[in-house]
Design a protein around this motif. Structure first.
Motif, short mmCIF file in Angstrom:
data_model
loop_
_atom_site.label_atom_id
_atom_site.label_comp_id
_atom_site.label_asym_id
_atom_site.label_seq_id
_atom_site.Cartn_x
_atom_site.Cartn_y
_atom_site.Cartn_z
N LEU A 33 32.04 -24.88 1.74
CA LEU A 33 32.45 -25.26 0.40
C LEU A 33 32.43 -26.78 0.18
CD1 LEU A 33 35.37 -22.74 -0.25
CD2 LEU A 33 33.03 -22.63 -1.12
N LYS A 34 32.62 -27.55 1.24
CA LYS A 34 32.52 -29.01 1.12
C LYS A 34 31.12 -29.42 0.70
CE LYS A 34 36.00 -30.16 4.63
NZ LYS A 34 36.21 -30.69 6.00
N GLN A 35 30.12 -28.68 1.14
CA GLN A 35 28.73 -29.02 0.86
C GLN A 35 28.14 -28.22 -0.30
OE1 GLN A 35 26.35 -29.06 4.58
NE2 GLN A 35 28.28 -28.73 5.64
N ASP A 36 28.66 -27.03 -0.50
CA ASP A 36 28.06 -26.11 -1.48
C ASP A 36 29.18 -25.23 -2.04
OD1 ASP A 36 26.62 -24.27 -2.92
OD2 ASP A 36 25.55 -23.42 -1.20
N LYS A 37 29.69 -25.62 -3.20
CA LYS A 37 30.84 -24.89 -3.75
C LYS A 37 30.50 -23.46 -4.14
CE LYS A 37 30.33 -26.36 -8.59
NZ LYS A 37 31.02 -27.03 -9.73
N ASN A 38 29.21 -23.15 -4.25
CA ASN A 38 28.79 -21.79 -4.57
C ASN A 38 28.33 -21.01 -3.34
OD1 ASN A 38 29.18 -21.91 -7.46
ND2 ASN A 38 27.43 -23.30 -7.50
N GLY A 39 28.60 -21.56 -2.16
CA GLY A 39 28.21 -20.88 -0.94
C GLY A 39 28.89 -19.53 -0.79
N ARG A 40 28.21 -18.63 -0.15
CA ARG A 40 28.75 -17.28 0.10
C ARG A 40 29.04 -17.15 1.59
NH1 ARG A 40 25.98 -14.33 -4.07
NH2 ARG A 40 26.48 -15.47 -5.98
N VAL A 41 30.25 -16.75 1.89
CA VAL A 41 30.68 -16.68 3.29
C VAL A 41 31.45 -15.39 3.54
CG1 VAL A 41 32.05 -17.78 5.11
CG2 VAL A 41 30.85 -19.20 3.44
N ALA A 42 31.06 -14.70 4.60
CA ALA A 42 31.84 -13.59 5.15
C ALA A 42 31.76 -13.77 6.66
CB ALA A 42 31.27 -12.25 4.74
N CYS A 43 32.74 -14.46 7.22
CA CYS A 43 32.67 -14.94 8.59
C CYS A 43 33.77 -14.32 9.45
CB CYS A 43 32.79 -16.48 8.61
SG CYS A 43 32.67 -17.19 10.25
N GLU A 44 33.38 -13.72 10.55
CA GLU A 44 34.32 -13.07 11.46
C GLU A 44 34.29 -13.78 12.81
OE1 GLU A 44 35.98 -10.67 10.08
OE2 GLU A 44 34.69 -10.30 8.34
N CYS A 45 35.39 -13.65 13.55
CA CYS A 45 35.48 -14.30 14.85
C CYS A 45 36.20 -13.39 15.83
CB CYS A 45 36.22 -15.64 14.71
SG CYS A 45 36.43 -16.53 16.26
N LEU A 46 35.77 -13.44 17.07
CA LEU A 46 36.46 -12.79 18.18
C LEU A 46 36.60 -13.80 19.29
CD1 LEU A 46 35.93 -9.30 19.75
CD2 LEU A 46 35.70 -11.32 21.20
N THR A 47 37.76 -13.83 19.92
CA THR A 47 37.94 -14.75 21.04
C THR A 47 38.65 -14.05 22.19
OG1 THR A 47 38.80 -16.92 21.72
CG2 THR A 47 40.16 -15.66 20.20
N THR A 48 38.24 -14.42 23.39
CA THR A 48 38.88 -13.97 24.61
C THR A 48 38.76 -15.10 25.61
OG1 THR A 48 39.01 -12.17 26.23
CG2 THR A 48 36.81 -12.87 25.54
N ARG A 49 39.20 -14.87 26.81
CA ARG A 49 39.22 -15.95 27.79
C ARG A 49 37.84 -16.59 27.96
NH1 ARG A 49 42.12 -15.82 33.72
NH2 ARG A 49 41.64 -17.97 34.31
N GLY A 50 37.75 -17.87 27.63
CA GLY A 50 36.51 -18.63 27.83
C GLY A 50 35.40 -18.34 26.85
N LEU A 51 35.68 -17.61 25.76
CA LEU A 51 34.61 -17.20 24.85
C LEU A 51 35.09 -17.13 23.41
CD1 LEU A 51 31.74 -15.99 24.39
CD2 LEU A 51 32.77 -13.74 24.77
N ILE A 52 34.28 -17.66 22.50
CA ILE A 52 34.48 -17.50 21.07
C ILE A 52 33.17 -16.97 20.50
CG2 ILE A 52 35.08 -18.60 18.88
CD1 ILE A 52 35.77 -20.50 22.03
N PHE A 53 33.25 -15.84 19.82
CA PHE A 53 32.06 -15.23 19.21
C PHE A 53 32.23 -15.25 17.70
CE2 PHE A 53 29.24 -11.94 17.73
CZ PHE A 53 28.14 -12.02 18.57
#
Length: 378
Positions: A33-53
């Protein structure tokens, strides 16, 4: 007849694994949104020991260095020591990002909802924040806990932590706090008694007013006796798994979707914010002591297919009359909500911890009480 019952809500700190994921998802949204106020985002995250997906659908004219965003967030949260079992610079960041489906875009591009669904908003007059007391106190406890950690008032605290508050109600009115639970990750070698004494003095006594404490209020601090292993080393985190913490602590109803990582064309987020805005203004106007609102949408359609108001028999006018006031005075299309609440701004990372509601802070436009006059006319 006195109807007495207990109700409990919980909250978690920003170092909790699920909240790490919520913050990552919303930090990426903010960067778009800082760069593109009309940007479309559906962002998911998973984290466990030593890993971010990180995975999801993003459509934008800008560019986000996702690993850099993730590492900065983890450092700010406090995962800066290898001994924590999870480190901002030593964990792998894997990404899998694609474009939004063109089938969904067909509806969103013309101003329609990005998905079907039902969204809820709630407010009550039992606290100054127009929030239920249990969740209000639970949030304040973990915010205070995180604050003293960051200020290094207790140098043995680590980022992960949780709170829980049980309140006794009589005839629907909160009367006393019956129990408080505060769990915090900590360094090895710290006596349990010291942790309990410190957190009772510096957190619980500063947050829970003496006047609302039960004479037998129970205090539980790290109830197992030890909480050294925490964060993603101990538990896998996922975006959107703390939706009750994010909303009203279990009071009222909840729709099917979470908020974090979704741009405001997603009514899971924007319509839930609008429903809270309406409910809060209704209660603040004196039109009701409690108010729950449901708004439901069809994918691709601009206006909701239903609006429901439930004041739990506390309204000064029929609920149907309040529905009419809403329809006559507010545009509940996704575009109308975005404009009303100014939602195309990079304001979302701060919402990802300590609740999306009950915070009259900069950026939380859905907490304003600037429509009270409309409902006072009702």
């Amino acid at each position: 007849m006195n109807n007495s019952y207990l109700f409990t809500s919980e909250s978690v700190t920003e170092g909790h694994p699920d909240k790490i994921c919520d913050q990552i998802s919303d930090s990426i949204l903010d960067e778009v949104l800082k760069q593109d106020k009309n940007g479309r985002v559906a962002c998911e995250c998973l984290t466990t020991r030593g890993l971010i997906f990180v995975a999801g659908e993003i459509g934008t004219k800008g560019y986000v260095d996702i690993p850099a965003v993730v590492r900065q967030l983890l450092a700010e949260v406090g995962y800066t020591e290898p001994s924590y079992g999870f480190h901002f610079d030593a964990s792998a960041v894997i990404t899998s990002i694609q474009n939004q489906s063109p089938d969904i875009a067909l509806g969103v591009d013309k101003g329609g909802a990005g998905d079907q669904g039902m969204m809820f908003g709630y407010a009550s007059d039992e606290t100054d924040e127009f929030m239920p007391m249990p969740i209000s106190l639970a949030h304040k406890l973990v915010r205070r806990l995180a604050g003293i950690r960051k200020e290094k008032k207790l140098d043995y605290l680590r980022p992960d932590g949780k709170s829980q508050v049980t309140v006794r109600y009589e005839n629907g009115v909160p009367r006393t706090v019956e129990s408080v639970v505060l769990s915090t990750q900590h360094n090895p070698g710290i006596p349990q008694k010291k942790i309990k004494d410190d957190l009772t003095e510096l957190v619980i006594n500063r947050v829970v007013p003496a006047g609302i404490r039960s004479r037998k209020m129970q205090i539980f601090v790290n109830p197992t006796g030890r909480f050294i292993i925490g964060g993603p080393q101990a538990d896998t985190g996922v975006t959107g798994r703390k939706i009750i913490v994010d909303t009203y602590g279990g009071v009222g109803s909840h729709g099917g979707g979470c908020f974090s990582g979704k741009d405001p064309t997603k009514v899971d987020r924007s319509a839930s914010y609008m429903a809270r805005y309406l409910a809060k203004n209704i209660v603040a106007s004196g039109l009701a002591k409690k108010c729950e609102i449901q708004i439901a949408y069809v994918i691709g359609m601009k206006q909701p297919v239903s609006i429901m108001v439930n004041t739990e028999n506390t309204g000064a006018v029929p609920d149907s009359a309040i529905v009419r006031l809403i329809k006559d005075n507010f545009d509940l299309s996704p575009g109308g909500i975005i404009k009303k609440l100014d939602l195309r701004r990079p304001i979302y990372r701060r919402t990802a911890c300590y609740g999306h509601f009950g915070r009259e802070e900069d950026g939380f436009a859905w907490e304003k009480k600037d429509s009270v006059k409309i409902f006072r006319k009702g």
